[in-house]
Design a protein around this motif. Structure first.
Motif, PDB file in Angstrom:
ATOM      1  N   GLN A  85       0.816  -1.290  -0.037  1.00  0.00           N
ATOM      2  CA  GLN A  85      -0.047   0.098  -0.006  1.00  0.00           C
ATOM      3  C   GLN A  85       0.806   1.233  -0.024  1.00  0.00           C
ATOM      4  OE1 GLN A  85      -3.315   0.139   0.251  1.00  0.00           O
ATOM      5  NE2 GLN A  85      -3.813  -1.862   0.751  1.00  0.00           N
ATOM      6  N   MET A 140       1.138   4.657  -2.358  1.00  0.00           N
ATOM      7  CA  MET A 140       0.447   5.995  -1.647  1.00  0.00           C
ATOM      8  C   MET A 140       1.659   6.994  -1.575  1.00  0.00           C
ATOM      9  SD  MET A 140      -2.452   5.575  -1.524  1.00  0.00           S
ATOM     10  CE  MET A 140      -3.123   7.261  -0.921  1.00  0.00           C
ATOM     11  N   LYS A 200       0.930   8.542   5.109  1.00  0.00           N
ATOM     12  CA  LYS A 200      -0.405   9.461   4.519  1.00  0.00           C
ATOM     13  C   LYS A 200      -1.021  10.342   5.620  1.00  0.00           C
ATOM     14  CE  LYS A 200      -5.097   8.251   2.868  1.00  0.00           C
ATOM     15  NZ  LYS A 200      -4.855   9.374   1.616  1.00  0.00           N
ATOM     16  N   PHE A 246      -6.217   6.520  -2.097  1.00  0.00           N
ATOM     17  CA  PHE A 246      -6.951   5.369  -1.288  1.00  0.00           C
ATOM     18  C   PHE A 246      -8.455   5.816  -1.119  1.00  0.00           C
ATOM     19  CE2 PHE A 246      -7.536   3.694   3.306  1.00  0.00           C
ATOM     20  CZ  PHE A 246      -7.231   2.417   2.966  1.00  0.00           C
ATOM     21  N   THR A 299      -6.744   1.070  -3.743  1.00  0.00           N
ATOM     22  CA  THR A 299      -5.570   1.987  -3.741  1.00  0.00           C
ATOM     23  C   THR A 299      -5.051   1.658  -5.188  1.00  0.00           C
ATOM     24  OG1 THR A 299      -5.209   0.869  -1.488  1.00  0.00           O
ATOM     25  CG2 THR A 299      -3.379   2.067  -2.518  1.00  0.00           C
TER      26      THR A 299
END
Ligand code: GTP
Ligand code: SPV
Ligand code: MN
Length: 610
Positions: free
Chosen positions: A150, A154, A219, A314, A396
């Motif tokens: 992830q 991101m 994030k 996301f 994502t």
């Protein structure tokens, strides 16, 4: 434990401060192995995660993952901002002393990664060479491979970003330990989770989750809580939960940029990805910059500049379909590497489904599992109506997969911001759009953003609450100082953005239908705002801002009930008078609120005839 120095050397990790940090936390967490990752490792990590059953194939180059069923959203009560100065305590930052939280987290993390690999993720929360690069570097440590996958989507991930720092000691230390998810007492008296940002030490310690903002530390923990704190402490920038988009008028060649704060799961991704309505598509083109975070600063030319520090999206899956958000669907097609989390999954056909993807769920139940992994065909009559997918299920995908990604999204200079909008889910009171020219009134409006909470945080769905500038869950320093910092930054701009409040979510009191069709049609309100800013429309004054005159809003190709439109473009003065009282109480909680904000409040109250 393997030879740490040899592993870091082989991975070309040269920064001695980073090496010390890795060694320190490897010792505490008791990880069995260390692996330094970069975005280039994605294919191998995907393969390993598939083999280990941590993720599942969801078509060609698409993946599915399921998080523990009690770990599906952020939790606000367990999220804390700690510092060494009690004066940093605000109303919403859940402040605790650093001296209390660091030992607590250290204890929880001790030995908690035993037998696991600790991944070292060097990342950058900005395009390389951005004027804010000094605040953008971080190193996340995590014992969870899905979290690595992830993070690679991101954030920009590479060891390069931390080897040549101007100040080699200045990077965010972001430690994530998953913990024994089945024994953490989530949501009980005995909850063991803690999500702590030690803001004045630029250290993030998150224990007890593998989901979303709890686990992807670049994030929300760094990109919002830490960045907001750093922006204030340095006096140089704002870090906000804002989307950022560009609108080009193909006839005049003009391009505008608008940033906007909407609380979690209230429409940022959808707005930033929006396409012009069909009838306006020949004239206007919308470009995507960012859907969740913007960092903003004053440029040398005196304009406010903004950029998206993230590298991916996301996004909330629910209700994403051809009509609402075709751009999102195009960014999660085969071979994009997109990962779906907590949607429904068909283990035979490897398809995914979520509520609102199609009007009805798939008719043939064969192979379908709900978000908890339970076969739909085996549901009891009592479970028949349960959603297949979790309401906070997400996809994502990287920015580069978004078809209308702006060509200059990766440019370090950022983009000049013409408008700042605030909005949330508000079933009454708030019109479609009201523009605010005065900076203090604009900041006041952001501080008094009232909206219904959503499923993006556990147990809050539907609650009406104030969510200042959509930062309530991410606030890291006191609200009075936050307001003053906003006034300072915007005050330094010689060419200021126009403010506005928007609402796509007003409902009919009797049958509950949305008065405004929303989604792509929202562009119409933004176009009016830009015309107002340029003086080609004048609008109609109201006590709470300037509203569009009915004939100023471009409604070409839109079928809307005239009675609904009337309601969308008027102010319910009695309801607003009541609101002023609520706002007064809301603002009174904040220490040291600047006098300009109180003056703005009084002006609005007077205009309403109090
Ligand atoms: P976070 O990622 O949690 O910060 O959320 P977000 O603000 O990016 O929200 P997102 O755009 O993902 O939207 C959340 C939900 O609101 C989705 O289910 C959307 O379908 C719905 N939504 C978004 N825009 C509109 C709109 O204009 N009208 C209506 N009725 N629903 C909308
Ligand atoms: C939000 O909740 O505002 C999000 C998702 O953007 S999370 O990363 O889980 O915080
Ligand atoms: Mn968000």
């Amino acid at each position: 434990m393997a030879d740490v120095a040899a592993i870091l050397e082989a991975a070309n990790l040269k920064n001695d401060h980073v090496r010390d940090y890795v060694r320190y936390w490897a010792g505490i967490t008791g990880a069995a192995n260390i692996e330094v990752v970069s975005a280039d490792d994605d294919a191998r990590l995907l393969k390993e995660a598939l083999e280990a059953g941590e993720i599942f194939p969801a078509g060609d180059g698409l993946y599915y993952s399921r998080s523990y069923y009690k770990d599906t959203a952020r939790t606000e009560e367990r999220t804390i901002v700690a510092t060494n100065d009690p004066a940093d305590k605000g109303v919403y930052n859940n402040w605790r002393p650093a001296s209390e939280m660091k030992p607590k987290l250290t204890e929880l993390m001790t030995g908690a990664s035993a037998g696991k690999t600790m991944y070292v993720i060097p990342y950058l929360m900005s395009p390389p060479k951005s004027p804010l690069e000094a605040w953008a570097a971080g190193v996340q440590l995590t014992d969870n491979r899905s979290v690595v996958l992830q993070m690679i989507r991101m954030a920009r991930v590479s060891v390069e970003f931390i080897n040549n720092l101007q100040d080699p000691a200045s990077f965010v230390r972001a430690v994530h330990v998953t913990g024994d998810l089945e024994n953490l007492g989530q949501g009980t008296q005995d909850d063991k989770r803690y999500f702590v940002t030690v803001a004045d030490e630029r250290t993030i310690l998150h224990f007890g989750s593998s989901y979303g903002g709890n686990a992807l530390l670049g994030k929300i923990a760094h990109g919002l809580r830490q960045a907001a704190y750093d922006g204030w402490a340095s006096g140089k920038f704002l870090g906000e939960q804002f989307m950022l988009l560009g609108i080009t008028d193909k006839v005049t060649g003009k391009k505008w940029h608008i940033a906007g704060g909407f609380p979690s799961a209230s429409g940022k991704t959808n707005l930033a990805m929006t396409l012009a309505p069909d009838a306006l598509g020949d004239r206007y083109y919308v470009e995507f910059y960012g859907d969740d975070i913007a960092w903003m600063w004053v440029g040398a030319d005196g304009r406010l500049y903004g950029m998206n520090p993230e590298n991916g999206v996301f996004g909330v899956a629910k209700d994403t379909n051809e009509k609402t958000n075709p751009t999102a669907l195009d960014s999660i097609v085969p071979r994009t590497g997109a990962i779906f989390t907590n949607v429904a999954y068909n283990e035979k056909t490897q398809e995914v489904w979520f509520e609102g993807r199609t009007p009805e769920p798939p008719a043939d139940l064969d192979g379908w599992l709900d978000w908890k992994g339970k076969p739909i065909a085996e549901r009891s009559p009592a479970e028949a109506k349960d959603p297949w997918s979790h309401p906070n299920a997400r996809f994502t995908t990287t920015l580069a997969n978004v078809p209308n990604i702006a060509s200059d999204y990766n440019e370090p200079v950022g983009v000049p911001i013409d408008g700042i909008i605030f909005g949330g889910r508000t079933r009454d009171r708030e019109p479609l759009i009201r523009a605010i020219r005065d900076v203090a009134e604009g900041v006041y409006d952001g501080l008094t953003l009232g909206a219904e909470a959503t499923f993006a945080a556990d147990g809050l769905d539907g609650q009406l609450r104030y969510d200042p500038m959509s930062m309530r869950p991410f606030m890291s320093y006191p609200e009075g100082a936050y307001a003053a910092h906003w006034l300072k930054i915007i005050g330094e701009c010689t060419a200021k953005p126009i403010f506005a409040h928007v609402n796509w979510f007003q409902r009919d009191a009797s049958d509950g239908h949305f008065l405004w069709p929303g989604y792509r049609e929202n562009l119409r309100a933004l176009l009016w705002l830009m015309q107002l800013r340029e003086g080609s429309v004048t609008g109609v004054p109201s006590p709470v801002g300037i509203l569009p005159a009915k004939d100023e809003l471009n409604l070409e190709g839109l079928d809307i009930d005239p009675a609904d439109l009337d309601r969308l473009l008027t102010i319910d003065v009695d309801r607003w008078k009541q609101e002023v009282g609520f706002r007064q109480a809301h603002l009174e909680q904040f220490a040291n609120l600047p006098a300009e904000i109180w003056e703005a409040h009084r002006r609005v109250a007077e205009a309403l005839g109090d």
